[in-house]
Design an enzyme around this catalytic site. Sequence first.
Site, PDB file in Angstrom:
ATOM      1  N   LYS A  78       0.859  -1.186   0.000  1.00 58.17           N
ATOM      2  CA  LYS A  78       0.000   0.000   0.000  1.00 58.17           C
ATOM      3  C   LYS A  78       0.892   1.232   0.000  1.00 58.17           C
ATOM      4  O   LYS A  78       1.914   1.248   0.707  1.00 58.17           O
ATOM      5  CB  LYS A  78      -0.888  -0.046   1.254  1.00 58.17           C
ATOM      6  CG  LYS A  78      -1.902   1.088   1.357  1.00 58.17           C
ATOM      7  CD  LYS A  78      -2.780   0.929   2.602  1.00 58.17           C
ATOM      8  CE  LYS A  78      -3.846   2.019   2.691  1.00 58.17           C
ATOM      9  NZ  LYS A  78      -4.713   1.876   3.878  1.00 58.17           N
ATOM     10  N   SER A 153      -9.709   2.076   3.046  1.00 55.20           N
ATOM     11  CA  SER A 153      -8.813   2.788   2.169  1.00 55.20           C
ATOM     12  C   SER A 153      -7.819   1.885   1.428  1.00 55.20           C
ATOM     13  O   SER A 153      -7.205   2.337   0.463  1.00 55.20           O
ATOM     14  CB  SER A 153      -8.030   3.827   2.974  1.00 55.20           C
ATOM     15  OG  SER A 153      -7.192   3.184   3.937  1.00 55.20           O
ATOM     16  N   SER A 177     -10.055  -0.314   7.218  1.00 56.87           N
ATOM     17  CA  SER A 177      -9.484  -0.214   5.870  1.00 56.87           C
ATOM     18  C   SER A 177      -8.804  -1.446   5.321  1.00 56.87           C
ATOM     19  O   SER A 177      -8.466  -1.474   4.143  1.00 56.87           O
ATOM     20  CB  SER A 177      -8.500   0.942   5.809  1.00 56.87           C
ATOM     21  OG  SER A 177      -9.198   2.132   5.624  1.00 56.87           O
TER      22      SER A 177
END
Length: 488
Positions: A78, A153, A177
């Site tokens: 990420k 997210s 997330s």
Amino acid sequence: MTMYNKSLKQLSTSLQNKDISSVELSQYFLERIKQYDGELNSVITLNEEAALQAAAQADKAIQAGDAGPLTGIPLLHKDIFCTEGLRTSCGSKMLDNFIAPYNATAVDKLSQAGTIMLGKTNMDEFAMGSSNETSFYGAVKNPWGLQTVPGGSSGGSAAAIAARLAPLASGTDTGGSIRQPAAFCGITGIKPTYGSVSRYGMIAFASSLDQAGAMAKSAEDAAYMLQAMSGFDEKDSTSVNRPVADLVSGLADSIKGLTIGLPKEFFSAELDDAVRSKVDEAIDAIKSAGAQVKEISLPNINLSVPAYYVVAPAECSANLSRFDGVRFGHRCDSPKDLEDLYTRSRGEGFGEEVKRRIMMGAYVLSTGYYDAYYKKAQQVRRLIQQDFVNAFKEVDIIASATAPSTAFTVGDRTDDPVSMYLSDIFTIGVNLAGLPGMSVPCGFVNEMPVGLQLIGNYYDESRLLNVAHQYQQLTDWHTRVPTGFEQE
Ligand code: GLN
């Protein structure tokens, strides 16, 4: 079996047997990213050259008989994790030009374990969002339905795993997330107990809630990955100094006699009926493996979204004050004076959702409102935590839906922040309490994946993964590949 759907163990065996080299495996997944990611937008930076070099190193280690279970396995990170020499944007224009000078500890640990970083995944700006629509780099699409969101997210990581663009991806979870995008994309994701994975080099959103974890096809794959990224780090003052538990060897244990708690507040009107029936079926499967269920109550859990949207913005307003146009990232053109430099750099660099959070946070921390909002939210947080502590006196694991619905349509909730915030109603309490939680695919509603959330007691990740793995021995939802992505 097709290469992209192989488990980590199978890939590792293929590498050790020299059926395939790490360079070939990395090239294979890089090709898949190039072939499929155009429409998904899940990967925002490729690390091709360095990845192939690292893979060549991994091949040498394998030749030398010096390989662990993750040696030579490709993965994605990420874009919230600092990666030395490679852009680390956090999904924001503010950091569009930021090349991190060092690696996050989690990144270092995974590369020491032999993984090959293929690139960085798209995300909501500064991890604020539940749909991956707030990224400066554009929305990510859900491979199960390109008109729907992947969740957020960590939506880029979830979409990439679902489309089989890599076997593993990192994520972070401040309010859901990892789990909510895992549910929306039909993959497995685990957020461990707060403090288990170092936050060093992980760009801070809300420091008392942020926690990194693993996203993968199955609980078994996630167990190997989480094991490698966990551990004490003196560079993170909230890192927990205790030995890393063995997350893998207990996966095969029987779950006979375990008690699964079903919080009545989570099986409520907010929960979509069709989603509920899939979760009920999953719980029946777990019961068939010998576990028993018990209804429990988390009386204060309904306050978790309001408490979170005071605590998280408060911490974000402090954390994001470092982006001032001086030290990091975006700087406006020809500032008139210092005030102008701050105002325009921040005004231009941050997106709408980030600004909304900073303003909320500054407000709840301001004189006159601190006691009414921030202090009150912290008190509520403690009550929620206590509810979980009490529940775990009676049960071993708590189960619920991960999200109240399946993935919603792109654009549906962008004009209504509160409806967006409510997609995390079942996940946020876990962060407020600092507990481990995960999401496991448990079926489909109108061809969109449903996630089963499993919540464990503090430091009980191995039991959580054990239950998830046993469930995945009885079902094959985690092996399903979305239409259009199943070609070699
Ligand atoms: N969706 C939640 C938020 O927007 C949680 C985000 C996260 O876990 N990083 O704050």
